[in-house]
Design a protein around this motif. Sequence first.
Motif, short mmCIF file in Angstrom:
data_model
loop_
_atom_site.label_atom_id
_atom_site.label_comp_id
_atom_site.label_asym_id
_atom_site.label_seq_id
_atom_site.Cartn_x
_atom_site.Cartn_y
_atom_site.Cartn_z
N ILE A 218 -14.43 21.69 -60.69
CA ILE A 218 -13.56 22.75 -60.92
C ILE A 218 -14.20 23.70 -62.03
N TYR A 219 -14.19 25.01 -61.53
CA TYR A 219 -14.68 25.80 -62.44
C TYR A 219 -13.53 26.42 -63.34
N PRO A 220 -13.08 26.28 -64.43
CA PRO A 220 -11.87 26.58 -65.11
C PRO A 220 -12.00 27.93 -65.72
N THR A 221 -13.18 28.46 -65.61
CA THR A 221 -13.02 29.94 -66.21
C THR A 221 -14.01 30.87 -65.21
N GLN A 222 -13.87 32.22 -65.17
CA GLN A 222 -14.55 33.00 -64.46
C GLN A 222 -16.06 33.04 -64.74
N GLN A 223 -16.39 32.74 -65.87
CA GLN A 223 -17.76 32.79 -66.67
C GLN A 223 -18.53 31.42 -66.15
N ASP A 224 -17.65 30.37 -65.96
CA ASP A 224 -18.12 29.13 -65.51
C ASP A 224 -18.68 29.30 -64.04
N PHE A 225 -17.55 29.69 -63.20
CA PHE A 225 -17.93 29.83 -61.73
C PHE A 225 -19.03 30.76 -61.37
N ARG A 226 -19.05 32.07 -62.22
CA ARG A 226 -20.18 33.09 -62.18
C ARG A 226 -21.59 32.36 -62.05
N ALA A 227 -21.62 31.64 -63.24
CA ALA A 227 -23.03 31.27 -63.71
C ALA A 227 -23.43 29.90 -62.80
N ALA A 228 -22.68 29.41 -62.15
CA ALA A 228 -22.99 28.36 -61.18
C ALA A 228 -22.98 28.83 -59.71
N ALA A 229 -22.37 29.85 -59.30
CA ALA A 229 -22.17 30.28 -57.92
C ALA A 229 -23.40 30.22 -57.05
N TRP A 230 -24.73 30.52 -57.69
CA TRP A 230 -25.78 30.85 -57.26
C TRP A 230 -26.31 29.56 -56.55
N GLN A 231 -25.83 28.01 -56.91
CA GLN A 231 -25.98 27.00 -56.18
C GLN A 231 -25.11 26.85 -54.92
N LEU A 232 -23.81 27.51 -55.09
CA LEU A 232 -22.93 27.36 -53.64
C LEU A 232 -23.61 28.20 -52.71
N PHE A 233 -24.02 29.44 -53.26
CA PHE A 233 -24.74 30.34 -52.30
C PHE A 233 -25.86 29.84 -51.85
N ALA A 234 -26.67 29.15 -52.57
CA ALA A 234 -27.93 28.49 -52.11
C ALA A 234 -27.87 27.64 -50.85
N SER A 235 -26.72 26.77 -50.89
CA SER A 235 -26.24 25.72 -49.93
C SER A 235 -25.67 26.12 -48.79
N GLY A 236 -25.21 27.40 -48.68
CA GLY A 236 -24.44 28.15 -47.66
C GLY A 236 -23.14 27.77 -47.71
N GLN A 237 -22.53 27.22 -48.79
CA GLN A 237 -21.15 26.89 -48.66
C GLN A 237 -20.20 27.84 -48.98
N LEU A 238 -20.63 28.81 -49.87
CA LEU A 238 -19.62 29.88 -50.48
C LEU A 238 -19.27 31.11 -49.64
#
Length: 357
Positions: free
Chosen positions: A147-167
């Motif tokens: 769970i990414y509770p804030t916009q900042q948390d999500f954006r900082a970690a989004a690269w991992q979801l892009f890299a896996s192909g999930q996002l």
Amino acid sequence: MMHYTPTSPTVSVLMMTHDAGKTVRRAVESLQNQTFRNFELVVVDAGSDDTTLRLLDALAERDLRVVVVRADELGRQEALSLALDRARGSWVLVMDADGWAEPSLLTDLVKSAEEHDLDLAVGGFSVSVSSAGPRVSELAASSEPLIYPTQQDFRAAAWQLFASGQLLPASAKLFSRARIDEWGVRFDPEALTDHAFVMGYLREVQRVGVMGGVGYHLSRSSAPALSAGGGSARVRLLEEEHANLLALYHAWGLDGDVASMEMLQNRHLERLVACIEDVCGWGSPLSASEQRHLVSQMIGTESAQLALSVAHPQGSEARALLVPLRAHNVALVCVQARLVSLLRRGSMARIVPDAFV
């Protein structure tokens, strides 16, 4: 058994069909078997000539949650846009005519979205990719529950979801209809994939949750046989998607983030190499001159040159082509790509699932 008609469905499932007679029954029945019952399915058929409409009409007659919209031939994005206009649910989920859902998919996504007040719930998915040969490769995009509770948390970690192909794929995700309307996000009829819709939504998204495991499955073919025109379209898709991702990170204010930029350049290079192998690899229908022309187009762009100068690809195929690519030796790139293709005949290149979704 006749199913009730929800006057206020919680989830609207959007689907586009076109000559999907071999797969659409399984897709719809996987929704009918959901443990979560309060949904509607809005199917837009884009001029099918096979048994698709007959199957859909039979399913809709017995289940009033299924709404079938007949349309002339139109693209996927236009069809999904039409389905979205007809949708009444508080949440929106995109379903593919060649996909099917585990029985708990909607329950898990809705529960997480409502318990954590999410704007977006992201599920895991798998893709079975068949090539010209008999072998089928399974690609999966999933992660541990997060769970990414804030916009900042999500954006900082989004690269991992892009890299896996999930996002990037629209499938296996629950979008808030209120946010779609508030942010003016729509399916773009000029876009070649659903990824543009997702990126438009991600631009403003605040609270995001990722479900553990795989709840959605698709069966896809590997890239279809190329023509010179088809190869050019693939180059355009590659360039457009990379530019759109860079623009998204710029809008987020993260175009200086090292991890994110490294992911984007590695991703671009891996897909570039996959396209080159499609063009030059074993079984390509293109002539040698057509292959060289397309490869020269692919590697001559500014984005390709930047990726080649800074990326550190993980895949063996990309590493094998790195030296001739950086030297812009088109003839050697084509020879090397054909050799790589011969060495791994019958198996898939290292590429993440969103290339097929």
